[in-house]
Design a protein around this motif. Sequence first.
Motif, PDB file in Angstrom:
ATOM      1  N   LEU A  77     -29.769  38.313  17.694  1.00 38.04           N
ATOM      2  CA  LEU A  77     -29.934  38.409  19.150  1.00 38.04           C
ATOM      3  C   LEU A  77     -31.028  39.405  19.526  1.00 38.04           C
ATOM      4  CD1 LEU A  77     -26.329  38.298  20.628  1.00 38.04           C
ATOM      5  CD2 LEU A  77     -28.171  36.657  20.962  1.00 38.04           C
ATOM      6  N   ALA A  78     -31.099  40.523  18.833  1.00 42.05           N
ATOM      7  CA  ALA A  78     -32.148  41.507  19.119  1.00 42.05           C
ATOM      8  C   ALA A  78     -33.524  40.907  18.857  1.00 42.05           C
ATOM      9  CB  ALA A  78     -31.939  42.760  18.273  1.00 42.05           C
ATOM     10  N   ILE A  79     -33.661  40.160  17.788  1.00 40.33           N
ATOM     11  CA  ILE A  79     -34.949  39.519  17.479  1.00 40.33           C
ATOM     12  C   ILE A  79     -35.295  38.469  18.535  1.00 40.33           C
ATOM     13  CG2 ILE A  79     -36.115  38.016  15.814  1.00 40.33           C
ATOM     14  CD1 ILE A  79     -34.552  39.539  13.620  1.00 40.33           C
ATOM     15  N   VAL A  80     -34.305  37.658  18.933  1.00 37.14           N
ATOM     16  CA  VAL A  80     -34.550  36.611  19.929  1.00 37.14           C
ATOM     17  C   VAL A  80     -34.927  37.212  21.280  1.00 37.14           C
ATOM     18  CG1 VAL A  80     -33.382  34.804  21.274  1.00 37.14           C
ATOM     19  CG2 VAL A  80     -33.145  34.866  18.791  1.00 37.14           C
ATOM     20  N   VAL A  81     -34.238  38.268  21.696  1.00 38.24           N
ATOM     21  CA  VAL A  81     -34.562  38.901  22.980  1.00 38.24           C
ATOM     22  C   VAL A  81     -35.949  39.540  22.926  1.00 38.24           C
ATOM     23  CG1 VAL A  81     -33.889  40.777  24.535  1.00 38.24           C
ATOM     24  CG2 VAL A  81     -32.172  39.208  23.675  1.00 38.24           C
ATOM     25  N   GLY A  82     -36.295  40.151  21.811  1.00 44.25           N
ATOM     26  CA  GLY A  82     -37.627  40.724  21.670  1.00 44.25           C
ATOM     27  C   GLY A  82     -38.717  39.665  21.731  1.00 44.25           C
ATOM     28  N   ILE A  83     -38.493  38.538  21.061  1.00 42.91           N
ATOM     29  CA  ILE A  83     -39.474  37.441  21.099  1.00 42.91           C
ATOM     30  C   ILE A  83     -39.559  36.850  22.503  1.00 42.91           C
ATOM     31  CG2 ILE A  83     -39.916  35.099  20.263  1.00 42.91           C
ATOM     32  CD1 ILE A  83     -38.870  36.024  17.528  1.00 42.91           C
ATOM     33  N   ALA A  84     -38.411  36.720  23.184  1.00 43.66           N
ATOM     34  CA  ALA A  84     -38.420  36.185  24.549  1.00 43.66           C
ATOM     35  C   ALA A  84     -39.192  37.100  25.492  1.00 43.66           C
ATOM     36  CB  ALA A  84     -36.989  35.998  25.048  1.00 43.66           C
ATOM     37  N   GLN A  85     -39.026  38.397  25.326  1.00 44.25           N
ATOM     38  CA  GLN A  85     -39.773  39.345  26.168  1.00 44.25           C
ATOM     39  C   GLN A  85     -41.269  39.245  25.892  1.00 44.25           C
ATOM     40  OE1 GLN A  85     -38.856  41.195  28.663  1.00 44.25           O
ATOM     41  NE2 GLN A  85     -40.840  42.189  28.929  1.00 44.25           N
ATOM     42  N   TYR A  86     -41.642  39.119  24.636  1.00 44.39           N
ATOM     43  CA  TYR A  86     -43.060  39.010  24.273  1.00 44.39           C
ATOM     44  C   TYR A  86     -43.668  37.731  24.852  1.00 44.39           C
ATOM     45  CZ  TYR A  86     -47.219  38.313  21.449  1.00 44.39           C
ATOM     46  OH  TYR A  86     -48.502  38.068  21.034  1.00 44.39           O
ATOM     47  N   LEU A  87     -42.975  36.609  24.678  1.00 40.43           N
ATOM     48  CA  LEU A  87     -43.505  35.332  25.168  1.00 40.43           C
ATOM     49  C   LEU A  87     -43.545  35.276  26.690  1.00 40.43           C
ATOM     50  CD1 LEU A  87     -41.862  32.823  22.681  1.00 40.43           C
ATOM     51  CD2 LEU A  87     -44.221  33.639  22.717  1.00 40.43           C
ATOM     52  N   SER A  88     -42.555  35.858  27.349  1.00 41.83           N
ATOM     53  CA  SER A  88     -42.561  35.819  28.816  1.00 41.83           C
ATOM     54  C   SER A  88     -43.683  36.683  29.386  1.00 41.83           C
ATOM     55  CB  SER A  88     -41.208  36.275  29.362  1.00 41.83           C
ATOM     56  OG  SER A  88     -41.004  37.645  29.066  1.00 41.83           O
ATOM     57  N   GLY A  89     -43.999  37.770  28.711  1.00 36.12           N
ATOM     58  CA  GLY A  89     -45.101  38.608  29.176  1.00 36.12           C
ATOM     59  C   GLY A  89     -46.438  37.913  29.062  1.00 36.12           C
ATOM     60  N   ASN A  90     -46.612  37.090  28.051  1.00 40.61           N
ATOM     61  CA  ASN A  90     -47.870  36.371  27.865  1.00 40.61           C
ATOM     62  C   ASN A  90     -48.035  35.208  28.841  1.00 40.61           C
ATOM     63  OD1 ASN A  90     -48.602  38.019  25.789  1.00 40.61           O
ATOM     64  ND2 ASN A  90     -47.960  36.603  24.172  1.00 40.61           N
ATOM     65  N   ARG A  91     -46.938  34.676  29.335  1.00 45.51           N
ATOM     66  CA  ARG A  91     -47.015  33.495  30.188  1.00 45.51           C
ATOM     67  C   ARG A  91     -46.815  33.814  31.663  1.00 45.51           C
ATOM     68  NH1 ARG A  91     -45.176  31.716  25.264  1.00 45.51           N
ATOM     69  NH2 ARG A  91     -46.239  29.864  24.501  1.00 45.51           N
ATOM     70  N   GLY A  92     -46.566  35.060  31.980  1.00 50.71           N
ATOM     71  CA  GLY A  92     -46.440  35.451  33.384  1.00 50.71           C
ATOM     72  C   GLY A  92     -45.123  35.066  34.020  1.00 50.71           C
ATOM     73  N   VAL A  93     -44.076  34.830  33.250  1.00 48.74           N
ATOM     74  CA  VAL A  93     -42.749  34.516  33.791  1.00 48.74           C
ATOM     75  C   VAL A  93     -41.838  35.706  33.528  1.00 48.74           C
ATOM     76  CG1 VAL A  93     -43.013  32.030  33.494  1.00 48.74           C
ATOM     77  CG2 VAL A  93     -42.040  33.368  31.664  1.00 48.74           C
ATOM     78  N   PRO A  94     -40.789  35.864  34.356  1.00 45.81           N
ATOM     79  CA  PRO A  94     -39.898  37.004  34.128  1.00 45.81           C
ATOM     80  C   PRO A  94     -39.118  36.831  32.819  1.00 45.81           C
ATOM     81  CG  PRO A  94     -39.046  35.626  35.896  1.00 45.81           C
ATOM     82  CD  PRO A  94     -40.391  35.089  35.529  1.00 45.81           C
ATOM     83  N   GLY A  95     -39.011  37.913  32.094  1.00 43.95           N
ATOM     84  CA  GLY A  95     -38.292  37.885  30.817  1.00 43.95           C
ATOM     85  C   GLY A  95     -37.054  38.754  30.882  1.00 43.95           C
TER      86      GLY A  95
END
Length: 147
Positions: A77-95
């Motif tokens: 879960l920690a890895i998935v949340v970290g990846i979700a935060q990284y991807l959302s920052g690159n695409r301009g959507v809230p993470g």
Amino acid sequence: MNAWGRRGGGPYDENYDDEYYDDEYYQSEYYGDNYYASEYSDAPTEVFDRAGRRRDNVVVRAVRALSGLVCGAVVVLAIVVGIAQYLSGNRGVPGPGAESVGAHVVAAIVVIAAQLSADRRRGPAVLLGSAVVFVTAVFLMFTQWWG
């Protein structure tokens, strides 16, 4: 025929071992098993005595296995949340946010430490380490996922 391709007299005839091991070195107290059983040896013989250890009972092993599974889930879960935060920052959507990522990383560190402690102990101490894993996972779920 011997190893050299001729009959008899070669270095590997039938008396080779007897002649080779008649040397005084092989008869000394410092050779072979006699050395390791002597007062001069500091060989760690207690390392090899683990076969006589008793295993924990089934309940303790089951709790340890279940807490290991929960520990792995928290780390994933920690890895998935970290990846979700990284991807959302690159695409301009809230993470999930930095607070959520931080909470997951701290929880992952706590459960890894508690699980390592539970894996290296025996008896009731295993239950304490496993309880820390379960309580941390439940706290993470209530504060970050269900709240």
